[in-house]
Write an enzyme that holds these catalytic residues in place. Structure first.
Site, short mmCIF file in Angstrom:
data_model
loop_
_atom_site.label_atom_id
_atom_site.label_comp_id
_atom_site.label_asym_id
_atom_site.label_seq_id
_atom_site.Cartn_x
_atom_site.Cartn_y
_atom_site.Cartn_z
N ILE A 72 0.56 -1.24 -0.29
CA ILE A 72 -0.21 -0.62 0.24
C ILE A 72 0.30 1.21 0.04
O ILE A 72 1.77 1.42 0.77
CB ILE A 72 -1.24 -0.01 1.29
N ALA A 73 0.46 2.15 -0.40
CA ALA A 73 1.34 3.62 -1.20
C ALA A 73 0.87 4.64 -1.36
O ALA A 73 0.09 4.03 -2.36
CB ALA A 73 2.68 3.14 -1.65
N GLU A 106 2.85 -7.08 6.79
CA GLU A 106 4.10 -7.16 7.72
C GLU A 106 4.76 -5.77 7.45
O GLU A 106 4.30 -5.11 6.20
CB GLU A 106 5.02 -7.98 6.68
N ASN A 111 9.47 2.29 10.00
CA ASN A 111 8.19 2.69 9.60
C ASN A 111 7.21 3.38 9.97
O ASN A 111 5.97 2.85 10.29
CB ASN A 111 8.06 1.92 8.60
N TYR A 118 -1.86 1.81 10.44
CA TYR A 118 -2.29 0.46 11.18
C TYR A 118 -2.83 0.85 12.72
O TYR A 118 -4.40 0.17 12.41
CB TYR A 118 -1.38 -0.62 10.93
C1 LIG Z 1 1.88 5.06 5.29
C2 LIG Z 1 1.25 5.80 3.95
C3 LIG Z 1 0.63 4.70 2.43
C4 LIG Z 1 0.42 6.19 4.43
O1 LIG Z 1 -0.67 6.57 3.56
P1 LIG Z 1 -0.84 8.78 3.70
O2 LIG Z 1 -2.00 8.47 2.85
O3 LIG Z 1 -0.10 9.76 3.68
O4 LIG Z 1 -2.23 7.87 4.34
P2 LIG Z 1 -3.15 8.92 5.39
O5 LIG Z 1 -2.59 10.12 5.22
O6 LIG Z 1 -4.58 8.41 4.84
O7 LIG Z 1 -2.68 9.06 7.06
C5 LIG Z 1 -3.70 7.80 8.02
C6 LIG Z 1 -2.92 8.05 9.48
O8 LIG Z 1 -1.80 7.35 9.29
C7 LIG Z 1 -0.66 7.51 10.53
N1 LIG Z 1 0.05 8.44 9.32
C8 LIG Z 1 0.49 9.04 7.97
N2 LIG Z 1 1.62 9.85 7.91
C9 LIG Z 1 2.25 9.73 8.98
C10 LIG Z 1 3.10 10.42 9.20
N3 LIG Z 1 4.34 11.04 8.59
N4 LIG Z 1 4.28 10.08 10.57
C11 LIG Z 1 3.01 9.76 12.03
N5 LIG Z 1 1.98 9.18 11.71
C12 LIG Z 1 1.85 8.98 10.05
C13 LIG Z 1 -1.60 8.95 10.93
O9 LIG Z 1 -2.17 7.88 11.70
C14 LIG Z 1 -3.26 8.84 9.86
O10 LIG Z 1 -3.66 9.32 10.49
P3 LIG Z 1 -3.81 11.00 10.73
O11 LIG Z 1 -4.52 11.78 9.66
O12 LIG Z 1 -5.50 11.13 12.27
O13 LIG Z 1 -2.80 11.14 11.85
C15 LIG Z 1 2.84 6.36 3.06
O14 LIG Z 1 3.03 7.09 4.16
C16 LIG Z 1 3.45 5.54 2.82
O15 LIG Z 1 2.94 5.77 1.45
N6 LIG Z 1 3.96 5.24 2.68
C17 LIG Z 1 5.45 4.48 1.77
C18 LIG Z 1 4.60 3.42 1.41
C19 LIG Z 1 4.43 2.37 2.73
O16 LIG Z 1 5.68 2.22 3.67
N7 LIG Z 1 3.51 1.88 2.90
C20 LIG Z 1 3.12 0.48 4.09
C21 LIG Z 1 3.64 -0.74 4.19
S1 LIG Z 1 3.67 -1.84 5.00
#
Ligand SMILES: CC(C)(COP(=O)(O)OP(=O)(O)OC[C@H]1O[C@@H](n2cnc3c(N)ncnc32)[C@H](O)[C@@H]1OP(=O)(O)O)[C@@H](O)C(=O)NCCC(=O)NCCS
Length: 150
Positions: A72-73, A106, A111, A118
């Site tokens: 997921i990203a 996983e 991260n 999660y």
């Molecule tokens: C993890 C990821 C998919 C989150 O996507 P996103 O679109 O930014 O997430 P959202 O805006 O929907 O945030 C959802 C929740 O995630 C957490 N979160 C997202 N980014 C965060 C950050 N930089 N620091 C801390 N918490 C964070 C928070 O709990 C957030 O909820 P909140 O907005 O109420 O605080 C994104 O950071 C990503 O693509 N990362 C790289 C790929 C990756 O690591 N994927 C997971 C592999 S297991």
């Protein structure tokens, strides 16, 4: 602006692969995404589309009554706008509609952003695989969510 959550198609491959490559130190080979779309009946693949631009993607596997989040990203330019949450929430709800009662994934121990997301959904740490990620020997945290059924 129109924001749509929809099934991933082969036409999205280039954009999905680009998101994967900027998001992970060990991206999937592009053929893996093609395989998920064409040859894996367990695969459930979704994207968030903003006016034709793919800004987030998820691949999950529905195995009997468990939905395994495979990847997921969100594109880096669109993070922290609720897209990851939208993808995960839809994946879980739709798997639940198909009979899933639990979810599994996983994640790299370092991260923090993903782990926060999660936890927000109720996933709890259920195990650890030492040195699972070969690029830096990082541990994988195994996380499990028991979905409440009605
Ligand atoms: C993890 C990821 C998919 C989150 O996507 P996103 O679109 O930014 O997430 P959202 O805006 O929907 O945030 C959802 C929740 O995630 C957490 N979160 C997202 N980014 C965060 C950050 N930089 N620091 C801390 N918490 C964070 C928070 O709990 C957030 O909820 P909140 O907005 O109420 O605080 C994104 O950071 C990503 O693509 N990362 C790289 C790929 C990756 O690591 N994927 C997971 C592999 S297991």
């Amino acid at each position: 602006m129109s924001v749509t959550l929809r099934k991933m198609t082969l036409d999205d491959l280039e954009q999905v692969v680009a998101i994967d490559q900027v998001s992970f130190s060990l991206p999937w080979p592009p053929r893996s995404f093609r395989f998920e779309l064409t040859d894996n009946p367990a695969s459930r693949c979704w994207v968030v589309d903003m006016d034709g631009l793919v800004v987030g993607m998820v691949v999950a596997w529905l195995i009997v009554d468990e939905i395994h989040i495979a990847t997921i990203a969100t594109h880096p330019d669109f993070r922290k706008q609720g897209i990851g949450e939208k993808l995960l929430s839809h994946t879980l709800q739709s798997a639940k509609d198909e009979g899933a009662v639990s979810s599994f994934l996983e994640v790299r121990e370092g991260n923090a952003a993903a782990i926060m997301m999660y936890h927000k959904f109720g996933y709890v740490e259920s195990g650890r695989r030492a040195g699972y990620y070969k690029d830096n020997d990082e541990d994988a945290i195994l996380m499990t969510l028991t979905m409440l059924t009605r």
